[in-house]
Design an enzyme around this catalytic site. Structure first.
Site, short mmCIF file in Angstrom:
data_model
loop_
_atom_site.label_atom_id
_atom_site.label_comp_id
_atom_site.label_asym_id
_atom_site.label_seq_id
_atom_site.Cartn_x
_atom_site.Cartn_y
_atom_site.Cartn_z
N HIS A 93 1.84 -10.85 -6.52
CA HIS A 93 3.01 -10.83 -5.66
C HIS A 93 3.03 -11.98 -4.64
O HIS A 93 4.05 -12.16 -3.96
CB HIS A 93 3.15 -9.45 -5.00
CG HIS A 93 3.40 -8.39 -6.04
ND1 HIS A 93 4.59 -8.30 -6.72
CD2 HIS A 93 2.57 -7.44 -6.58
CE1 HIS A 93 4.52 -7.30 -7.61
NE2 HIS A 93 3.31 -6.78 -7.54
N SER B 207 -2.98 -11.17 -5.12
CA SER B 207 -2.07 -10.45 -6.01
C SER B 207 -1.04 -11.39 -6.62
O SER B 207 -0.66 -12.41 -6.02
CB SER B 207 -1.34 -9.37 -5.21
OG SER B 207 -0.24 -8.85 -5.95
N SER C 293 -2.12 -1.99 -0.33
CA SER C 293 -2.11 -2.54 -1.69
C SER C 293 -0.73 -2.57 -2.35
O SER C 293 -0.63 -2.89 -3.54
CB SER C 293 -3.07 -1.75 -2.58
OG SER C 293 -2.62 -0.44 -2.72
N TYR D 226 4.00 -7.73 1.54
CA TYR D 226 2.69 -7.61 0.92
C TYR D 226 2.28 -8.94 0.26
O TYR D 226 1.15 -9.42 0.45
CB TYR D 226 2.76 -6.48 -0.12
CG TYR D 226 1.62 -6.39 -1.09
CD1 TYR D 226 0.35 -6.00 -0.67
CD2 TYR D 226 1.81 -6.66 -2.44
CE1 TYR D 226 -0.69 -5.90 -1.59
CE2 TYR D 226 0.78 -6.55 -3.35
CZ TYR D 226 -0.47 -6.18 -2.92
OH TYR D 226 -1.50 -6.08 -3.81
N ASP E 116 -13.44 0.27 9.13
CA ASP E 116 -11.99 0.13 9.25
C ASP E 116 -11.72 -1.35 9.48
O ASP E 116 -12.33 -1.96 10.37
CB ASP E 116 -11.54 0.98 10.45
CG ASP E 116 -10.02 1.02 10.58
OD1 ASP E 116 -9.36 0.08 10.10
OD2 ASP E 116 -9.53 1.99 11.18
#
Ligand code: 15L
Length: 269
Positions: A110, A108, A72, A133, A48
């Protein structure tokens, strides 16, 4: 070489796992829950990102990490903060403590989603995140750079577009990456002898690309797949989507449109 893949039960990992067969001596898969159908070269370690002890166990004896784990998509700040800010930091710390040499970080598009679609950007422009994110992915890139410069890890951050066997719509014709091409970039991160730290765009050979990906090409990237080979399929899917007056302007698409209360005039460049 022994490789750890975090987020191993997720969608991108599931596409990559069969492609890694035969490339590395062992692939350790980590996630909170076990992925399905382990192959003979794969081993599962429950980990984790919020639990440093579990990350230490996952990193033991590992040479390189493919860090796909975390949140994600866009989400509540608490979830993003825990998985992608604290979790990302924990992962890099665990890598350093365990003497892991390399980390490939799944960043990403993004992180730069608020650039316009008419812009062509490289990796030297400032980040322009389109979501919490995206902010967390820009943070992860900074963490990778820090651990490379300060502690000598070799780090490749891949600003992944959209991974799949075909581009899903018009936007994805510009940012699509086939899993085999993503694997080629990951291999650069795990194997390139001169890599220090770099950011590259995770895209196939896309004629409609918005990105200058020369850093990837300099590192030897040779994408095999072309988005344009699937143009009819993507545009047919696009025709079924309603227009998105905000999202259609920006590279990040719907991530930009969600909650948008900005001033379009001031986001024009
Ligand atoms: C991402 O970063 C996400 O992980 C994925 O689910 C897609 O939303 C992709 O970007 C995209 O922009 O299409």
């Amino acid at each position: 070489m022994r490789v750890l893949m975090t987020g191993a039960a997720g969608g991108v990992a599931t596409m990559l796992r069969p492609l890694l067969a035969g490339l590395y001596d062992e692939v350790v898969l980590s996630d909170r829950q076990a992925p399905e159908a382990l192959a003979s070269h794969e081993r599962f370690v429950a980990a984790d990102l919020a639990d440093p002890a579990s990350l230490a166990a996952a990193c033991a004896g590992i040479d390189g990490i493919i860090h796909l784990g975390g949140h994600s998509v866009e989400g509540e700040w608490q979830a993003i903060h825990s998985a992608n800010i604290v979790g990302c930091w924990n992962l890099f710390e665990a890598a350093r403590d365990a003497g892991v040499q390399r980390v490939v970080f799944a960043s990403s598009n993004h992180a730069v989603g608020f650039y316009r679609r008419r812009d062509r950007i490289g990796v030297d422009e400032p980040v322009r995140p389109d979501s919490r994110y995206g902010v967390s992915k820009a943070f992860g890139e900074a963490v990778g750079s820090f651990f490379a410069d300060k502690f000598g890890l070799r780090v490749l951050s891949i600003r992944i577009g959209n991974v799949g066997t075909v581009p899903l719509d018009r936007r994805r014709l510009s940012i699509w990456i086939h899993p085999e091409d993503l694997l080629a970039l990951i291999r650069i991160g795990l194997e390139h002898p001169e890599l220090h730290q770099a950011i590259v765009y995770g895209e196939s050979k896309n004629e409609r690309s918005w990105w200058d990906n020369r850093t990837a090409y300099r590192l030897g990237y040779e994408p095999k797949h072309r988005a344009e080979d699937h143009v009819e399929l993507a545009l047919a899917a696009q025709a079924k989507l309603p227009p998105d007056p905000i999202g259609d302007l920006f590279q990040g698409g719907t991530f930009c449109a969600a909650e948008f209360a900005g001033d379009l005039k001031r986001t024009s460049s």
